[in-house]
Enzyme design. Sequence first.
Site, short mmCIF file in Angstrom:
data_model
loop_
_atom_site.label_atom_id
_atom_site.label_comp_id
_atom_site.label_asym_id
_atom_site.label_seq_id
_atom_site.Cartn_x
_atom_site.Cartn_y
_atom_site.Cartn_z
N SER A 33 17.36 37.24 0.90
CA SER A 33 18.39 36.61 0.54
C SER A 33 19.65 37.09 1.22
O SER A 33 20.04 38.34 1.14
CB SER A 33 18.84 36.67 -0.93
OG SER A 33 19.94 35.94 -1.21
N ALA B 252 29.61 43.68 2.82
CA ALA B 252 30.42 43.40 1.44
C ALA B 252 30.57 42.00 1.70
O ALA B 252 32.01 41.86 1.78
CB ALA B 252 31.49 44.32 1.44
N GLY C 10 13.59 46.10 2.14
CA GLY C 10 14.26 47.42 2.57
C GLY C 10 13.88 48.01 3.75
O GLY C 10 12.95 48.68 4.01
N GLY D 219 22.38 33.90 -1.76
CA GLY D 219 22.72 33.98 -3.23
C GLY D 219 23.50 32.80 -3.62
O GLY D 219 24.54 32.56 -2.85
N ASN E 261 19.47 37.50 -9.06
CA ASN E 261 20.20 38.71 -8.50
C ASN E 261 21.09 39.34 -9.64
O ASN E 261 21.81 38.91 -9.65
CB ASN E 261 21.23 38.10 -7.36
CG ASN E 261 21.82 39.45 -6.56
OD1 ASN E 261 21.54 40.60 -7.05
ND2 ASN E 261 22.77 39.09 -5.70
N LYS F 20 15.70 40.42 -9.02
CA LYS F 20 15.76 41.53 -8.18
C LYS F 20 16.73 42.75 -8.65
O LYS F 20 17.62 42.30 -9.14
CB LYS F 20 16.58 40.74 -7.01
CG LYS F 20 16.84 41.63 -5.91
CD LYS F 20 17.12 40.62 -4.56
CE LYS F 20 17.46 41.63 -3.41
NZ LYS F 20 17.93 40.87 -2.19
N LEU G 89 28.90 37.50 -2.03
CA LEU G 89 28.32 36.36 -2.36
C LEU G 89 28.99 35.08 -2.15
O LEU G 89 28.89 34.09 -2.74
CB LEU G 89 28.09 36.54 -3.97
CG LEU G 89 27.30 37.76 -4.58
CD1 LEU G 89 27.13 37.89 -5.95
CD2 LEU G 89 25.86 37.72 -3.75
N CYS H 287 23.78 42.78 -7.01
CA CYS H 287 24.67 42.97 -5.91
C CYS H 287 25.80 44.07 -6.00
O CYS H 287 26.58 43.92 -6.85
CB CYS H 287 25.55 41.44 -5.60
SG CYS H 287 26.52 41.71 -4.30
C1 LIG Z 1 24.67 40.18 5.08
C2 LIG Z 1 23.69 40.37 3.69
C3 LIG Z 1 23.96 39.58 2.80
C4 LIG Z 1 23.21 39.70 1.68
N1 LIG Z 1 23.21 38.97 0.63
C5 LIG Z 1 22.46 38.93 -0.44
C6 LIG Z 1 22.77 37.94 -1.60
O1 LIG Z 1 23.29 37.00 -1.40
N2 LIG Z 1 21.90 38.16 -2.66
C7 LIG Z 1 20.79 39.21 -2.80
O2 LIG Z 1 20.08 39.34 -3.92
N3 LIG Z 1 20.81 40.02 -1.70
C8 LIG Z 1 21.71 39.90 -0.79
N4 LIG Z 1 21.51 40.92 0.45
C9 LIG Z 1 20.50 42.10 0.18
C10 LIG Z 1 18.91 41.68 0.93
O3 LIG Z 1 18.46 40.50 0.41
C11 LIG Z 1 18.09 42.92 0.81
O4 LIG Z 1 17.68 43.10 -0.43
C12 LIG Z 1 18.44 44.10 1.62
O5 LIG Z 1 19.28 43.97 2.65
C13 LIG Z 1 17.38 45.06 1.78
O6 LIG Z 1 16.41 44.47 2.75
P1 LIG Z 1 16.67 44.74 4.40
O7 LIG Z 1 17.14 46.30 4.73
O8 LIG Z 1 15.67 44.33 4.93
O9 LIG Z 1 18.17 44.01 5.01
C14 LIG Z 1 22.16 40.83 1.53
C15 LIG Z 1 21.95 41.74 2.52
C16 LIG Z 1 22.81 41.59 3.69
C17 LIG Z 1 22.63 42.49 5.07
#
Ligand SMILES: Cc1cc2nc3c(=O)[nH]c(=O)nc-3n(C[C@H](O)[C@H](O)[C@H](O)COP(=O)(O)O)c2cc1C
Length: 300
Positions: free
Chosen positions: A20, A69, A241, A45, A125, A163, A72, A128
Amino acid sequence: MNTKVNLAGIEMKNPVTVASGTFGYGREISQFFDLSKLGAVITKGTSLRPKNGNKPPRVCETASGMLNAIGLQNPGVEYFAQNDLPFLRKYDTKIIVNACGSSIDEYVELCKILNTLDIDGVELNLSCPNVKEGCMAFGNSYDGVKRVTTEVRKVLDKPLIVKLTPNVTNIAEIAKAVEDAGADGVSLINTLLAMKIDIYKKAPVLANKTGGLSGPAIKPVAVRMVWQVAQAVNIPILGMGGIINGEDAIEFMLAGATAVSIGAGNFIDPYTSVKTVEGIEEYMKNQKIDDINQIIGVVK
Ligand SMILES: Cc1cc2nc3c(=O)[nH]c(=O)nc-3n(C[C@H](O)[C@H](O)[C@H](O)COP(=O)(O)O)c2cc1C
């Protein structure tokens, strides 16, 4: 070769989906490849009402990863239902909506609406780290997670995956709260609370001061947490991750994940998720594995 998995009641043609917030609602990346190649698409999200998110700068690069940061930012569930859902439905893939809120009532109202939409599941979620209220306030205690999940479960008949945040002392205990409250699955990890300082400005790089760390830098932490959760609960795990290829995905599945999400990897290369599907198939061929389900949770 069978690559099909059942994630919390969602039949996926392969175990790969997208994390997401790193894939929007699929429109931009659909210019690169056919979204039908993915087991599922997980949306940005989405909240009951539109949100502007935090002030920029909202992202920056770090060693083997990135901070974000975003806060959302999203157009709200009504806009999603009218514009993005019909677009995503054109593809032969499952649609999972990442749902966020700032109070229990908001989560419940949102999930009542999501229950009426033509989607395949909800990823709640509760994790966050970049918003001042909600999410983390619920996500870092057994009671908080159990309360929200229990209330949402009452109004949501669709598959419910919760999550989790990694910013807790005992992730297995929090996962147990999800299971005890009747959710169908658990997903982890969200980003690790982190910070970067500009040594010349003598100030934080992000306007929000702190942000969430993601990308390959967090992979060993995420694998450890997926493995710990797999030993503690009986519901399926969506692992993520730092995954950027098939080998990474296999590592998560051996640790106990039924399916995996690609997050920051989408920013390195928009083809990362489809290449991960191919990488998994390659591994299966080399290792003579005819059903991907055989490797889930093999490492105890
Ligand atoms: C730019 C960005 C926006 C994200 N927005 C959300 C979100 O809206 N909702 C959510 O549950 N996680 C959000 N995440 C977290 C990711 O879904 C994921 O859990 C986290 O980045 C770890 O995975 P990765 O290392 O493959 O990026 C966001 C991550 C990034 C980098």
